[in-house]
Design a protein around this motif. Sequence first.
Motif, PDB file in Angstrom:
ATOM      1  N   ARG A 205      19.750 -38.743  58.371  1.00 45.01           N
ATOM      2  CA  ARG A 205      18.518 -39.617  58.935  1.00 45.01           C
ATOM      3  C   ARG A 205      18.420 -40.102  57.680  1.00 45.01           C
ATOM      4  O   ARG A 205      17.983 -39.651  56.527  1.00 45.01           O
ATOM      5  CB  ARG A 205      17.480 -38.819  59.420  1.00 45.01           C
ATOM      6  CG  ARG A 205      17.710 -37.999  60.642  1.00 45.01           C
ATOM      7  CD  ARG A 205      17.691 -39.021  61.872  1.00 45.01           C
ATOM      8  NE  ARG A 205      17.050 -39.760  62.029  1.00 45.01           N
ATOM      9  CZ  ARG A 205      15.650 -39.473  62.870  1.00 45.01           C
ATOM     10  NH1 ARG A 205      15.584 -38.495  63.332  1.00 45.01           N
ATOM     11  NH2 ARG A 205      14.659 -40.610  62.984  1.00 45.01           N
ATOM     12  N   ILE A 206      18.211 -41.610  57.663  1.00 46.52           N
ATOM     13  CA  ILE A 206      17.451 -42.456  56.400  1.00 46.52           C
ATOM     14  C   ILE A 206      16.267 -42.936  57.057  1.00 46.52           C
ATOM     15  O   ILE A 206      16.103 -43.839  58.001  1.00 46.52           O
ATOM     16  CB  ILE A 206      18.541 -43.478  55.840  1.00 46.52           C
ATOM     17  CG1 ILE A 206      19.893 -42.637  55.678  1.00 46.52           C
ATOM     18  CG2 ILE A 206      18.069 -44.362  54.732  1.00 46.52           C
ATOM     19  CD1 ILE A 206      20.941 -43.575  55.553  1.00 46.52           C
ATOM     20  N   VAL A 207      14.921 -42.827  56.379  1.00 43.28           N
ATOM     21  CA  VAL A 207      13.700 -43.088  56.730  1.00 43.28           C
ATOM     22  C   VAL A 207      13.128 -43.695  55.459  1.00 43.28           C
ATOM     23  O   VAL A 207      13.299 -43.323  54.220  1.00 43.28           O
ATOM     24  CB  VAL A 207      13.048 -41.999  57.469  1.00 43.28           C
ATOM     25  CG1 VAL A 207      13.702 -41.800  58.823  1.00 43.28           C
ATOM     26  CG2 VAL A 207      12.834 -41.067  56.849  1.00 43.28           C
ATOM     27  N   VAL A 208      12.257 -44.881  55.707  1.00 45.40           N
ATOM     28  CA  VAL A 208      11.485 -45.233  54.540  1.00 45.40           C
ATOM     29  C   VAL A 208      10.118 -44.997  55.016  1.00 45.40           C
ATOM     30  O   VAL A 208       9.574 -45.072  56.086  1.00 45.40           O
ATOM     31  CB  VAL A 208      11.743 -46.776  54.368  1.00 45.40           C
ATOM     32  CG1 VAL A 208      10.514 -47.287  53.437  1.00 45.40           C
ATOM     33  CG2 VAL A 208      13.098 -47.057  53.975  1.00 45.40           C
ATOM     34  N   VAL A 209       9.294 -44.337  54.122  1.00 41.61           N
ATOM     35  CA  VAL A 209       8.129 -43.643  54.324  1.00 41.61           C
ATOM     36  C   VAL A 209       7.159 -44.997  54.519  1.00 41.61           C
ATOM     37  O   VAL A 209       6.877 -45.778  53.493  1.00 41.61           O
ATOM     38  CB  VAL A 209       7.465 -42.666  53.322  1.00 41.61           C
ATOM     39  CG1 VAL A 209       6.058 -42.340  53.606  1.00 41.61           C
ATOM     40  CG2 VAL A 209       8.427 -41.505  53.044  1.00 41.61           C
ATOM     41  N   SER A 210       6.302 -44.908  55.458  1.00 50.33           N
ATOM     42  CA  SER A 210       5.357 -46.116  55.830  1.00 50.33           C
ATOM     43  C   SER A 210       3.907 -45.529  55.683  1.00 50.33           C
ATOM     44  O   SER A 210       2.936 -46.368  55.551  1.00 50.33           O
ATOM     45  CB  SER A 210       5.700 -47.076  56.983  1.00 50.33           C
ATOM     46  OG  SER A 210       5.541 -46.173  58.074  1.00 50.33           O
ATOM     47  N   ARG A 211       3.596 -44.251  55.918  1.00 51.55           N
ATOM     48  CA  ARG A 211       2.422 -43.841  56.012  1.00 51.55           C
ATOM     49  C   ARG A 211       2.609 -42.140  55.752  1.00 51.55           C
ATOM     50  O   ARG A 211       3.603 -41.437  56.221  1.00 51.55           O
ATOM     51  CB  ARG A 211       1.667 -43.773  57.435  1.00 51.55           C
ATOM     52  CG  ARG A 211       0.285 -43.457  57.338  1.00 51.55           C
ATOM     53  CD  ARG A 211      -0.403 -43.999  58.594  1.00 51.55           C
ATOM     54  NE  ARG A 211       0.053 -43.474  59.931  1.00 51.55           N
ATOM     55  CZ  ARG A 211      -0.268 -43.549  61.029  1.00 51.55           C
ATOM     56  NH1 ARG A 211      -1.298 -44.787  61.197  1.00 51.55           N
ATOM     57  NH2 ARG A 211       0.194 -43.351  61.953  1.00 51.55           N
ATOM     58  N   ILE A 212       1.890 -41.593  54.878  1.00 58.55           N
ATOM     59  CA  ILE A 212       1.599 -40.171  54.781  1.00 58.55           C
ATOM     60  C   ILE A 212       0.768 -39.483  55.562  1.00 58.55           C
ATOM     61  O   ILE A 212      -0.407 -39.822  55.851  1.00 58.55           O
ATOM     62  CB  ILE A 212       1.234 -39.758  53.174  1.00 58.55           C
ATOM     63  CG1 ILE A 212       1.994 -40.783  52.127  1.00 58.55           C
ATOM     64  CG2 ILE A 212       1.371 -38.427  52.577  1.00 58.55           C
ATOM     65  CD1 ILE A 212       3.715 -40.439  52.242  1.00 58.55           C
ATOM     66  N   ILE A 213       1.265 -38.303  56.212  1.00 61.60           N
ATOM     67  CA  ILE A 213       0.475 -37.475  57.021  1.00 61.60           C
ATOM     68  C   ILE A 213       0.923 -35.891  56.354  1.00 61.60           C
ATOM     69  O   ILE A 213       2.045 -35.907  56.299  1.00 61.60           O
ATOM     70  CB  ILE A 213       0.684 -37.552  58.523  1.00 61.60           C
ATOM     71  CG1 ILE A 213       2.029 -37.653  58.882  1.00 61.60           C
ATOM     72  CG2 ILE A 213       0.046 -39.073  58.770  1.00 61.60           C
ATOM     73  CD1 ILE A 213       2.327 -37.513  60.528  1.00 61.60           C
ATOM     74  N   THR A 214       0.010 -35.051  56.955  1.00 67.49           N
ATOM     75  CA  THR A 214       0.441 -33.843  56.552  1.00 67.49           C
ATOM     76  C   THR A 214      -0.057 -32.964  57.592  1.00 67.49           C
ATOM     77  O   THR A 214       0.519 -31.655  57.876  1.00 67.49           O
ATOM     78  CB  THR A 214      -0.467 -33.108  55.323  1.00 67.49           C
ATOM     79  OG1 THR A 214      -1.621 -33.376  55.735  1.00 67.49           O
ATOM     80  CG2 THR A 214      -0.215 -33.840  53.945  1.00 67.49           C
TER      81      THR A 214
END
Length: 137
Positions: A63-72
Amino acid sequence: MAGEQLSARVDSWIWSVRLTRTRSIASDACRGGHVRINGVRVKPAHVVRVGDEVRLRHEGHERIVVVSRIITKRVGAPVAAECYIDKSPPPPPREEIVTVAVRARGAGRPTKRERRSIDKLLGRPMAEGRGAGLDPE
């Protein structure tokens, strides 16, 4: 939204956006070298930020993803899908399963007729003529 930050642990983020089922699986993937951020192998505590490219090799797929929002915090699937841009290659086409000739247990050796049908099923060449393979001279 609750749980939004500027940065987060990579194992926590992978779990939060539902790329893995549990955080421990995400952590183990990081320790095993299956997670890369911007091309560099990372440990579970590595910080992930908006714009980072995360590559995760899990269950035989990458899986290749680009982070657009940070959540925890773990959120629902529709919300989680908004937290990254998926750039994964399409999965390979499924291979057709080849049928295997199965005989009942204890049925003994196949007869000549059954052996010929098995050979035909498996695409093996048939012997030509009577007594093929037995050349007297």
